[in-house]
Motif scaffolding. Structure first.
Motif, PDB file in Angstrom:
ATOM      1  N   TYR A 102       0.863  -1.186   0.000  1.00 47.63           N
ATOM      2  CA  TYR A 102       0.000   0.000   0.000  1.00 47.63           C
ATOM      3  C   TYR A 102       0.897   1.232   0.000  1.00 47.63           C
ATOM      4  CZ  TYR A 102       0.988   0.279   5.026  1.00 47.63           C
ATOM      5  OH  TYR A 102       1.613   0.365   6.232  1.00 47.63           O
ATOM      6  N   ASP A 103       0.335   2.388  -0.355  1.00 41.04           N
ATOM      7  CA  ASP A 103       1.156   3.587  -0.498  1.00 41.04           C
ATOM      8  C   ASP A 103       1.389   4.252   0.846  1.00 41.04           C
ATOM      9  OD1 ASP A 103       1.380   3.075  -3.119  1.00 41.04           O
ATOM     10  OD2 ASP A 103      -0.095   4.554  -3.777  1.00 41.04           O
ATOM     11  N   ARG A 104       2.375   3.764   1.570  1.00 40.73           N
ATOM     12  CA  ARG A 104       2.703   4.349   2.856  1.00 40.73           C
ATOM     13  C   ARG A 104       3.467   5.657   2.657  1.00 40.73           C
ATOM     14  NH1 ARG A 104       3.850   6.859   6.475  1.00 40.73           N
ATOM     15  NH2 ARG A 104       4.639   6.363   8.545  1.00 40.73           N
ATOM     16  N   ALA A 105       4.429   5.635   1.722  1.00 35.78           N
ATOM     17  CA  ALA A 105       5.306   6.788   1.534  1.00 35.78           C
ATOM     18  C   ALA A 105       4.864   7.591   0.322  1.00 35.78           C
ATOM     19  CB  ALA A 105       6.742   6.314   1.346  1.00 35.78           C
ATOM     20  N   LEU A 106       5.005   8.896   0.443  1.00 37.49           N
ATOM     21  CA  LEU A 106       4.754   9.779  -0.687  1.00 37.49           C
ATOM     22  C   LEU A 106       5.894   9.589  -1.686  1.00 37.49           C
ATOM     23  CD1 LEU A 106       2.987  12.282  -1.598  1.00 37.49           C
ATOM     24  CD2 LEU A 106       4.783  13.679  -0.558  1.00 37.49           C
ATOM     25  N   VAL A 107       5.562   9.390  -2.961  1.00 36.51           N
ATOM     26  CA  VAL A 107       6.627   9.238  -3.959  1.00 36.51           C
ATOM     27  C   VAL A 107       6.412  10.221  -5.093  1.00 36.51           C
ATOM     28  CG1 VAL A 107       7.061   6.795  -3.469  1.00 36.51           C
ATOM     29  CG2 VAL A 107       5.343   7.408  -5.161  1.00 36.51           C
ATOM     30  N   SER A 108       7.514  10.626  -5.739  1.00 33.96           N
ATOM     31  CA  SER A 108       7.419  11.448  -6.942  1.00 33.96           C
ATOM     32  C   SER A 108       8.675  11.193  -7.758  1.00 33.96           C
ATOM     33  CB  SER A 108       7.320  12.935  -6.574  1.00 33.96           C
ATOM     34  OG  SER A 108       8.598  13.426  -6.214  1.00 33.96           O
ATOM     35  N   GLY A 109       8.672  11.662  -8.983  1.00 31.93           N
ATOM     36  CA  GLY A 109       9.846  11.483  -9.827  1.00 31.93           C
ATOM     37  C   GLY A 109      10.995  12.384  -9.395  1.00 31.93           C
ATOM     38  N   GLU A 110      10.685  13.305  -8.492  1.00 31.39           N
ATOM     39  CA  GLU A 110      11.675  14.287  -8.073  1.00 31.39           C
ATOM     40  C   GLU A 110      12.617  13.686  -7.035  1.00 31.39           C
ATOM     41  OE1 GLU A 110      11.036  18.544  -6.105  1.00 31.39           O
ATOM     42  OE2 GLU A 110       9.563  18.023  -7.647  1.00 31.39           O
ATOM     43  N   ALA A 111      13.908  13.958  -7.190  1.00 31.12           N
ATOM     44  CA  ALA A 111      14.852  13.491  -6.182  1.00 31.12           C
ATOM     45  C   ALA A 111      14.582  14.236  -4.876  1.00 31.12           C
ATOM     46  CB  ALA A 111      16.282  13.739  -6.642  1.00 31.12           C
ATOM     47  N   GLY A 112      14.748  13.537  -3.747  1.00 26.08           N
ATOM     48  CA  GLY A 112      14.627  14.215  -2.457  1.00 26.08           C
ATOM     49  C   GLY A 112      13.196  14.359  -1.960  1.00 26.08           C
ATOM     50  N   THR A 113      12.265  13.527  -2.469  1.00 27.43           N
ATOM     51  CA  THR A 113      10.885  13.609  -1.983  1.00 27.43           C
ATOM     52  C   THR A 113      10.813  13.218  -0.494  1.00 27.43           C
ATOM     53  OG1 THR A 113      10.075  13.071  -4.182  1.00 27.43           O
ATOM     54  CG2 THR A 113       8.532  12.774  -2.358  1.00 27.43           C
ATOM     55  N   THR A 114      11.543  12.141  -0.132  1.00 25.21           N
ATOM     56  CA  THR A 114      11.556  11.715   1.268  1.00 25.21           C
ATOM     57  C   THR A 114      12.616  12.518   2.015  1.00 25.21           C
ATOM     58  OG1 THR A 114      10.943   9.477   0.603  1.00 25.21           O
ATOM     59  CG2 THR A 114      11.820   9.749   2.827  1.00 25.21           C
ATOM     60  N   ARG A 115      12.170  13.296   2.987  1.00 25.82           N
ATOM     61  CA  ARG A 115      13.106  14.154   3.701  1.00 25.82           C
ATOM     62  C   ARG A 115      13.433  13.599   5.076  1.00 25.82           C
ATOM     63  NH1 ARG A 115      10.869  20.140   2.106  1.00 25.82           N
ATOM     64  NH2 ARG A 115      12.305  20.369   0.351  1.00 25.82           N
ATOM     65  N   ASP A 116      12.417  13.103   5.766  1.00 24.55           N
ATOM     66  CA  ASP A 116      12.640  12.568   7.103  1.00 24.55           C
ATOM     67  C   ASP A 116      12.548  11.047   7.021  1.00 24.55           C
ATOM     68  OD1 ASP A 116      13.016  12.370   9.778  1.00 24.55           O
ATOM     69  OD2 ASP A 116      11.267  13.549  10.342  1.00 24.55           O
ATOM     70  N   THR A 117      12.999  10.360   8.064  1.00 24.15           N
ATOM     71  CA  THR A 117      12.808   8.918   8.093  1.00 24.15           C
ATOM     72  C   THR A 117      11.326   8.639   8.310  1.00 24.15           C
ATOM     73  OG1 THR A 117      13.221   8.870  10.440  1.00 24.15           O
ATOM     74  CG2 THR A 117      15.102   8.472   9.028  1.00 24.15           C
ATOM     75  N   LEU A 118      10.892   7.479   7.867  1.00 22.53           N
ATOM     76  CA  LEU A 118       9.479   7.132   7.851  1.00 22.53           C
ATOM     77  C   LEU A 118       9.394   5.641   8.145  1.00 22.53           C
ATOM     78  CD1 LEU A 118       7.177   8.225   4.964  1.00 22.53           C
ATOM     79  CD2 LEU A 118       7.291   5.831   5.603  1.00 22.53           C
ATOM     80  N   GLU A 119       8.534   5.246   9.077  1.00 25.67           N
ATOM     81  CA  GLU A 119       8.514   3.840   9.482  1.00 25.67           C
ATOM     82  C   GLU A 119       7.225   3.138   9.096  1.00 25.67           C
ATOM     83  OE1 GLU A 119       9.871   3.711  13.588  1.00 25.67           O
ATOM     84  OE2 GLU A 119      11.869   3.847  12.682  1.00 25.67           O
ATOM     85  N   ALA A 120       7.335   1.847   8.859  1.00 28.21           N
ATOM     86  CA  ALA A 120       6.161   1.041   8.546  1.00 28.21           C
ATOM     87  C   ALA A 120       6.451  -0.394   8.961  1.00 28.21           C
ATOM     88  CB  ALA A 120       5.839   1.111   7.058  1.00 28.21           C
ATOM     89  N   GLU A 121       5.398  -1.097   9.315  1.00 28.98           N
ATOM     90  CA  GLU A 121       5.551  -2.444   9.840  1.00 28.98           C
ATOM     91  C   GLU A 121       4.899  -3.446   8.898  1.00 28.98           C
ATOM     92  OE1 GLU A 121       4.564  -2.621  14.059  1.00 28.98           O
ATOM     93  OE2 GLU A 121       3.984  -4.715  13.759  1.00 28.98           O
ATOM     94  N   LEU A 122       5.524  -4.597   8.766  1.00 32.89           N
ATOM     95  CA  LEU A 122       4.971  -5.627   7.884  1.00 32.89           C
ATOM     96  C   LEU A 122       5.286  -6.974   8.504  1.00 32.89           C
ATOM     97  CD1 LEU A 122       3.676  -6.090   5.052  1.00 32.89           C
ATOM     98  CD2 LEU A 122       5.974  -6.317   4.147  1.00 32.89           C
ATOM     99  N   GLU A 123       4.384  -7.952   8.335  1.00 34.44           N
ATOM    100  CA  GLU A 123       4.692  -9.297   8.779  1.00 34.44           C
ATOM    101  C   GLU A 123       5.037 -10.116   7.544  1.00 34.44           C
ATOM    102  OE1 GLU A 123       2.301 -10.691  12.134  1.00 34.44           O
ATOM    103  OE2 GLU A 123       2.587 -12.752  11.447  1.00 34.44           O
ATOM    104  N   ILE A 124       6.248 -10.669   7.527  1.00 39.09           N
ATOM    105  CA  ILE A 124       6.677 -11.510   6.411  1.00 39.09           C
ATOM    106  C   ILE A 124       6.832 -12.925   6.937  1.00 39.09           C
ATOM    107  CG2 ILE A 124       8.478 -11.965   4.697  1.00 39.09           C
ATOM    108  CD1 ILE A 124       9.169  -9.034   4.706  1.00 39.09           C
ATOM    109  N   ASP A 125       6.036 -13.849   6.396  1.00 45.34           N
ATOM    110  CA  ASP A 125       6.114 -15.251   6.833  1.00 45.34           C
ATOM    111  C   ASP A 125       6.026 -15.374   8.346  1.00 45.34           C
ATOM    112  OD1 ASP A 125       6.285 -16.268   4.362  1.00 45.34           O
ATOM    113  OD2 ASP A 125       8.437 -16.667   4.384  1.00 45.34           O
TER     114      ASP A 125
END
Lengths: 454, 454
Positions: free
Chosen positions: B243-266
């Protein structure tokens, strides 16, 4: 909303969400024991009634937890059906896994209030009792708890049943005459009949009359403190609470917005609202807004404490406060002449209490006055208190139907058929209170306010 | 902090706070049955073991609730003492009232973890098992649950006991020679002795080696996504999450701060941190701050996903990212050549995965790689995983003591007395892990992290 299927076996977590030492997952329905056997081992083919067993919760060959399961055989269970309470570790992961295993074993996640709905449908509780289970869980004060547990135990229901029994008798007497085409039954003794109908009506009204106090008991009594600016309203609130909730100063207009605080007095929950002083000549838009909010709070009040400063002469603001408090329509207005510790510049009016926020003078009496109506309800005999608007409406409807009887039965040609109609309508209102004739919409509404798992 | 008195009878709510259908109040101790009898009626003089009874909770002559009480006779209870679980309505008021009644009947409010502490003191659980009860309650993923339940069941303990048994045998052989003043015992067969000591050490090390993975299993694996600006880190995060947790764009430097998300894998919990791109020539103070935060996140990482944009040539920023990822000291660095859906401008390096956040190419392998270490821990036999720093330290200490043996026993004059000292120290470390010799401070610390009621 239709009533959910009762042939299913339902499952839900019965304890609050979150992590704790223990949690309970409850299964109820025809397949409750079979579903429990599918996830608990070693399997108990035919568990004994109210037997607690330490069992392993298994997901295939993997151990999920060790849990104590208590088996209740219907109809001697809360729902009236076979019920299993699985008391596992209070781990959200373990609870989720057990719920999934139960669903895989054929159970269905329960909807809100569905266990209690089944208890009602299986005749374990009438509707008034079932509703009180929700009130019992939410009871936030000793008095709210007492009203709820009395209702769960059938306190309200038995009073309603007694009124119903009287009405059924009256109706039978009427109908015997209506069916009496041969004139074999002696004529109705009208005076006695009317007297008994009036007594039943009085009984319904007396039960209904507890509703205002009962609502205050259940939800908390809303008390608004009002008066002229600088009459010491916030100081009085702090003194009543016993801690400095409100900011106070010698300056008029310190309290600008309404401010709420909760206190339990003699087991009754009281919700105080302190308000901006009712200045007869507000000097700013901010002050006018504060007064507007104070007036709005007054309109929602169950009781008003009207505070006057006893150390100064009366003012136009005092008169404005008196007028607004009177116009608000609260069940009671308690007048308090504050600052009794200072030299008095006026005398208390009739019924006005001398109080001092500083020395505490008169506060005990003020507290007692606030909950006097509520205490009276509990003093009056049965302790059964109507706290539900639905019950109040049903009792009022029954009383209204009975009020029509005297006119119908009066005069040379009593209209027995019409009187019977009124009696039937009164009986129907009382039956719906108990859920004997409640349509699905009523049931759906009553139980949808419950939490899942109850 | 001294261990609380165990002669007392203790009481606490065992279920999470808040309103729910049901709640459990638990009593344990010598006076548990007597205290229960004081507040529950009709009184059961001598309740049967694991008997569930529907009883009335009474405060004097006032009904508080109707509750199902389950009586567990010690030592066949969780704590090893007489225990009563009172399952009442999940009303905070009712729970509070029952706690007060129990205290009035002679019980004392339990401290954090005090029920489990008693289980430990009464030999129902060793310390490693007791600690895992807390981990079981908090387990947030299938893997954390599996590690915890295995430890509660004694998975870690039995492995430690096996190592201990080997060491006890070795120590006995040494001591027999030390005590042998008459030269009756044949000389130690040094090669075999050293081999068995080395095997025991390897076993301790193998158990300890699961700790890094085990901590990731228990607390979640911290995975940091890093790389040059515009390499598609945030798109990759979104693709992994689904799902779209993080904002994305074609522009370099869209993510400025750290951003956390949790997922369960297996069944393993993975905590992703998306970071600002590691620009070799940051152009603003804001960008420099973002890079500082990215570097800080890297230092806390269990694993790093180093992302490169495969659709462009390498850049100084790529080299900076490679250097920082390598310097961070994470247990593993997974290299991902992103934008595989675009025409390739470079080839994957050795071990570098071709991935595409857009088409999903390579994401399955990336997910599998992330939890490969954790899966390996569970594949390796016993499933016992060390998730506690205390256990890791004890096992490391034991292994360290055993590592000293070869030098001590080598040469023409083996120092048997010193070798015995090392064996005793290793045994003592393992005994403290199991709580056989744990001082009060250790117990106090272990149990103070528990919730009250457990």
């Amino acid at each position: 909303m239709p009533i959910p299927d009762t042939d299913d076996t339902i499952v839900a977590q019965a304890t609050p969400p979150g992590a704790g030492a223990l949690a309970i997952v409850r299964l109820s329905g025809p397949r409750a024991f079979a579903a429990a056997a599918a996830l608990l081992g070693p399997a108990a083919a035919a568990p004994r009634h109210r037997q607690a067993r330490l069992l392993a919760v298994r997901d295939g060959d993997r151990l999920v937890d060790r849990a104590v399961a208590v088996f209740h055989r219907g109809p001697a269970s809360y729902t009236g059906e076979d019920t299993v309470e699985i008391c596992c570790h209070g781990s959200p992961f373990v609870v989720r896994t057990i719920l999934n295993l139960a669903v895989r074993a054929g159970a269905r996640p329960a909807g809100p209030g569905e266990f209690t709905l089944r208890a009602f449908l299986n005749g374990k509780l009438d509707l008034a009792q079932a509703e009180a289970v929700g009130a019992l869980i939410e009871a936030g004060s000793a008095a709210a708890h007492r009203a709820a547990i009395t209702q769960v135990e059938g306190g309200v229901s038995s009073e309603v049943r007694a009124i119903k029994a009287d009405l059924v008798e009256l109706l039978a007497e009427l109908e015997a005459r209506l069916d009496d085409s041969y004139g074999e039954v002696p004529a109705l003794e009208l005076k006695g009949f009317s007297g008994r109908a009036a007594a039943a009506r009085a009984r319904a009204l007396r039960l209904a009359s507890g509703f205002e106090a009962g609502r205050g008991i259940k939800e908390g009594l809303r008390v608004v403190i009002t008066g002229a600016p600088n009459s010491g309203k916030s100081s009085l609130l702090n003194a009543l609470l016993g801690y400095d909730r409100a900011l106070v100063s010698g300056e008029a207009g310190t309290t600008r917005d309404t401010l709420e605080a909760e206190l339990e007095i003699d087991g009754f929950k009281v919700l105080f609202t302190d308000t901006a002083g009712l200045n007869a000549r507000p000097s700013s838009a901010l002050e006018r807004e504060g007064i507007r909010r104070a007036a709005a709070a007054l309109r929602r009040a169950d009781a008003v404490i009207l505070v006057r400063d006893g150390s100064i002469k009366g003012s136009p603001s005092d008169r404005r406060a008196l007028a607004e408090a009177g116009a608000a329509g609260a069940a009671r207005v308690i007048r308090a002449l504050n600052k009794a510790d200072l030299p008095a510049r006026r005398r208390p009016g009739p019924g006005e209490l001398k109080v001092s926020a500083r020395t505490g003078e008169g506060l005990g009496r003020l507290r007692a006055l606030l909950v006097a109506d509520q205490r009276k309800v509990f003093r009056d005999g049965s302790q059964a208190v109507v706290t539900s608007a639905r019950h109040f409406a049903a009792l009022s409807e029954a009383a209204g139907q009975l009020a029509a009887l005297p006119a119908v039965l009066r005069g040379p040609r009593p209209r027995a058929e019409l009187a019977a109609e009124h009696l039937r309508a009164a009986l129907s209102a009382l039956a719906s209170l108990l859920g004997e004739t409640a349509p699905e919409e009523v049931l759906a509404e009553v139980f949808s306010s419950f939490c899942v798992g109850k």
